[in-house]
Write a protein that holds these residues in place. Structure first.
Motif, short mmCIF file in Angstrom:
data_model
loop_
_atom_site.label_atom_id
_atom_site.label_comp_id
_atom_site.label_asym_id
_atom_site.label_seq_id
_atom_site.Cartn_x
_atom_site.Cartn_y
_atom_site.Cartn_z
N VAL A 13 0.84 -0.83 -0.06
CA VAL A 13 0.05 0.24 0.25
C VAL A 13 0.76 1.81 0.00
O VAL A 13 1.81 1.53 1.06
N ARG A 14 0.66 2.19 -1.05
CA ARG A 14 1.83 3.33 -1.57
C ARG A 14 1.16 4.23 -0.48
O ARG A 14 -0.17 4.56 -0.80
N ASP A 15 1.68 5.72 -0.94
CA ASP A 15 1.10 7.04 -0.34
C ASP A 15 0.99 7.56 -1.20
O ASP A 15 2.13 7.99 -1.96
N ARG A 22 6.39 5.86 0.01
CA ARG A 22 6.35 5.81 1.23
C ARG A 22 5.24 4.03 0.79
O ARG A 22 4.89 4.59 0.17
N VAL A 23 5.62 3.41 1.78
CA VAL A 23 4.94 2.52 1.81
C VAL A 23 4.19 2.14 3.48
O VAL A 23 5.05 2.38 4.26
N LEU A 24 2.88 1.29 3.25
CA LEU A 24 3.18 0.98 4.64
C LEU A 24 3.44 -0.34 5.08
O LEU A 24 3.05 -1.35 4.47
N MET A 25 4.03 0.28 6.25
CA MET A 25 4.22 -0.74 7.33
C MET A 25 3.62 -0.42 8.09
O MET A 25 3.55 -0.18 9.29
N CYS A 26 4.06 -2.72 8.90
CA CYS A 26 3.50 -2.34 10.63
C CYS A 26 4.52 -2.48 11.39
O CYS A 26 5.43 -3.11 11.23
N HIS A 70 -3.78 5.45 -1.45
CA HIS A 70 -3.91 5.69 -0.78
C HIS A 70 -3.45 7.60 -0.11
O HIS A 70 -2.66 7.71 0.16
N PRO A 71 -4.53 8.34 0.86
CA PRO A 71 -3.43 9.41 1.13
C PRO A 71 -3.23 9.20 2.58
O PRO A 71 -3.56 7.84 2.49
N ALA A 72 -2.34 10.13 2.74
CA ALA A 72 -1.83 9.65 4.13
C ALA A 72 -3.03 9.70 5.39
O ALA A 72 -2.62 8.93 6.27
N SER A 73 -3.64 10.13 4.70
CA SER A 73 -4.87 9.99 6.09
C SER A 73 -5.41 9.35 6.09
O SER A 73 -5.91 8.69 7.54
N ILE A 74 -5.56 8.14 5.33
CA ILE A 74 -5.84 6.02 5.77
C ILE A 74 -5.43 5.76 7.10
O ILE A 74 -5.83 5.15 7.81
N LEU A 75 -4.14 6.63 7.30
CA LEU A 75 -3.18 5.68 8.65
C LEU A 75 -4.54 6.86 9.86
O LEU A 75 -4.89 5.20 10.82
N ILE A 133 -0.21 -6.10 16.63
CA ILE A 133 0.16 -4.90 15.67
C ILE A 133 0.57 -3.66 16.57
O ILE A 133 -0.92 -3.48 17.48
N LYS A 134 1.63 -2.66 17.11
CA LYS A 134 1.73 -2.34 17.66
C LYS A 134 0.97 -1.11 16.96
O LYS A 134 0.31 -0.45 17.70
N THR A 135 1.68 -0.97 15.74
CA THR A 135 0.89 0.61 14.71
C THR A 135 1.29 0.00 13.56
O THR A 135 2.22 -0.55 13.25
N ALA A 136 1.01 1.32 12.47
CA ALA A 136 1.01 1.07 11.03
C ALA A 136 1.54 2.59 10.86
O ALA A 136 0.36 3.36 11.15
N GLU A 137 2.39 2.24 9.90
CA GLU A 137 2.83 4.04 9.21
C GLU A 137 2.95 4.13 8.10
O GLU A 137 3.83 3.33 7.52
#
Length: 257
Positions: free
Chosen positions: A120-122, A129-133, A200-205, A215-219
Motif C-alpha cells: 500500500v503506497r502513500d 512511502r509504503v505502509l508498514m506495521c 491512498h492518501p496519508a489520512s488513511i492512517l 500490531i503496535k502501530t502502522a505508518e
C-alpha cells in the motif's frame, strides 16, 4: 525363510497399533508392503482405526507404511525420539480408487506455508512511502498481511488479514511479487505473495485500528526508513515489489533477491 514378526494390538477403544520386526524387508520392499497391507486389513475387521509409529529417520519403514495404504498424519515428538504417525480408518476410501489414492498422496507430499502481503503506497509524500506495521511479536517492521489459511485463496487471505489487523478494507489488486523465504528463526521455508494494495492518501492512517494482539502501530515509511526498521530480507522484498510494479524488476525473488 521364517516369516517376519508383524502383529497388531488394541491400544485404545477401536484403535489397533501395528508393529513389525526389522526382518520384514528381507524378501524385498514390495513383499513387505503386501504383508503390512494384509495386516492392516485384518486389524480393520474389528477396529475403526489402525496406526503405526515410525522413527523419523527410518525412511524404509515410512515408505512401507505409505504404500501399505496408511496416511501420514504428522510427527509426534517424544523425549526418546520423534516418530511419524501413519493411520488408516475403516471408512477411508480404498487406495485403489482415485479419491483414495489422491488422499494418500496428499497426506505425505510436501506442503509450503503461504503468506499474503499487501503493498500500500502513500499518494501525498514527496517520495515513495509504503505502509508498514510495527509488530508485537518481533522487533522488525513488516508489510501488512499474514498466513494463508488451508483452502483459502491468497488474494482473499491478504484482504482478510489487512481488515483483521488494521480495520482497513482494501481489496487486493494484481500479484506483484512471489518471494521465496528460506528457513529462518525456527520457521520452515515459505512462499510470500505480495499483492498491489494501491495508492491512498496519508489520512488513511487515521482510520487504522490496530489489532492489539499483533500490531503496535502502522505508518507510511520511506524506503530509507524501511531499510532502518525492517529485516534486510523484508526491505529487499519491498524494493523488489516496487520494482516489479514499475516494470523494472522480476516478479519472482528469493529472500528479496
Amino acid at each position: 525363510m521364517p516369516e517376519p514378526e508383524i502383529s497388531h494390538a488394541t491400544v485404545d477403544d477401536g484403535i489397533a497399533r501395528l508393529t513389525w520386526t526389522s526382518d520384514l524387508t528381507d524378501r524385498g520392499w514390495q513383499a513387505a508392503v503386501d504383508v503390512v497391507r494384509r495386516q492392516v486389513a485384518a486389524a480393520l475387521t474389528d477396529h475403526d482405526r489402525v496406526e503405526v509409529k515410525v522413527a523419523v529417520d527410518d525412511a524404509e519403514a515410512q515408505r512401507i507404511a505409505t504404500w501399505s495404504g496408511l496416511r501420514r498424519e504428522g510427527v509426534q515428538r517424544g523425549r526418546t525420539g520423534d516418530v511419524v504417525v501413519y493411520a488408516r480408518l475403516v471408512d477411508d476410501t480404498p487406495v485403489h480408487e482415485p479419491g483414495g489414492f489422491r488422499a494418500l498422496l496428499n497426506s505425505f507430499l510436501p506442503r509450503k506455508r503461504g503468506i499474503g502481503q499487501m503493498l500500500v503506497r502513500d499518494a501525498d509524500g514527496p517520495e515513495p512511502r509504503v505502509l508498514m506495521c510495527n509488530l508485537t511479536y518481533k522487533a522488525d517492521w513488516d508489510l501488512p498481511g499474514g498466513v494463508v489459511e488451508v483452502g483459502e485463496s491468497p488474494r482473499v487471505a491478504v484482504t482478510r488479514e489487512v481488515e483483521e489487523e488494521l480495520d482497513l478494507t482494501i481489496e487486493a489488486g494484481p500479484l506483484l511479487l512471489t518471494d521465496w523465504l528460506p528457513p529462518w528463526g525456527g520457521w520452515d521455508d515459505a512462499l510470500c505473495l505480495v499483492f498491489d494494495g494501491g495508492v491512498h492518501p496519508a489520512s488513511i492512517l487515521q482510520r487504522i485500528v490496530p489489532q492489539a494482539r499483533e500490531i503496535k502501530t502502522a505508518e507510511f515509511l520511506t524506503l530509507a526508513e524501511v531499510d532502518d526498521r525492517a529485516a534486510d530480507f523484508t526491505a529487499r522484498r519491498v524494493r523488489a515489489a516496487l520494482a516489479s510494479l514499475a516494470g523494472t524488476g522480476p516478479s519472482y525473488t528469493e529472500s528479496g533477491r
